[in-house]
Design an enzyme around this catalytic site. Structure first.
Site, short mmCIF file in Angstrom:
data_model
loop_
_atom_site.label_atom_id
_atom_site.label_comp_id
_atom_site.label_asym_id
_atom_site.label_seq_id
_atom_site.Cartn_x
_atom_site.Cartn_y
_atom_site.Cartn_z
N TYR A 19 0.79 -1.23 0.00
CA TYR A 19 0.00 0.00 0.00
C TYR A 19 0.83 1.29 0.00
CZ TYR A 19 -3.74 -3.28 1.15
OH TYR A 19 -4.63 -4.32 1.12
N HIS A 95 -8.91 1.59 -5.86
CA HIS A 95 -8.08 0.73 -5.01
C HIS A 95 -6.62 1.11 -5.20
CE1 HIS A 95 -11.42 -1.77 -3.91
NE2 HIS A 95 -11.79 -1.76 -5.18
#
Ligand code: CA2
Length: 141
Positions: A19, A95
């Protein structure tokens, strides 16, 4: 309105390989810097009901569009899906990671069926692309 689901408050604190190392605050700053003319409303919640309430509130609060990262609820939440179906404004799912390049259970987006489209895998830049997509949809309508 920019909505973020469960665990995204921990962005930048763990799992930087997947991430990145930027925080949710950095995401919000990037969006504000990229689009100074837009009045963003930001909400992050770990609770499904809060996200359903936010979707419902968008109907009465004259929100132009929703950019949302539903987090893990992407793959599980019929309640978020159903709330989205009732909301007729541009809705873009984003996302950070590429959900198609990970575990099989992330391949399916239940919420995505009720969104206009999905942007996945461009790190936090997915959120910026999400605003461009929403603008494109608004210009078409
Ligand atoms: O790639 C994305 O943006 C996801 O929506 C992130 C969700 C995941 O469940 C989706 O499959 C894809 C998870 C958000 C969890 O965020 C974390 C942040 C820092 C450390 C660990 C998790």
């Amino acid at each position: 309105m920019v909505l973020n689901g469960p665990n995204l408050n921990l962005l930048g604190q763990r799992d930087p390989k997947t991430y990145g190392s930027q925080t949710l605050e950095d995401v919000e700053s990037l969006m504000k810097q990229s689009f100074p003319e837009i009045d963003f409303i930001f909400l992050q919640s770990n609770h499904e009901g809060d996200l359903v309430d936010a979707i419902q509130s968008a109907r009465s609060e004259s929100i132009d569009a929703i950019i949302a990262n539903w987090g893990g609820f992407t793959h599980t939440s019929v309640a978020v899906h159903d709330a989205l179906e009732l909301l007729k404004i541009p809705k873009v799912e984003v996302h950070i990671s590429n959900i198609h390049a990970r575990e099989a259970f992330r391949e399916r987006s239940i919420t995505g069926k009720a969104m206009d489209g999905i942007i996945t895998g461009f790190g936090i830049y997915s959120y910026v692309l999400g605003v461009h997509a929403a603008r494109h949809l608004l210009a078409k309508n």
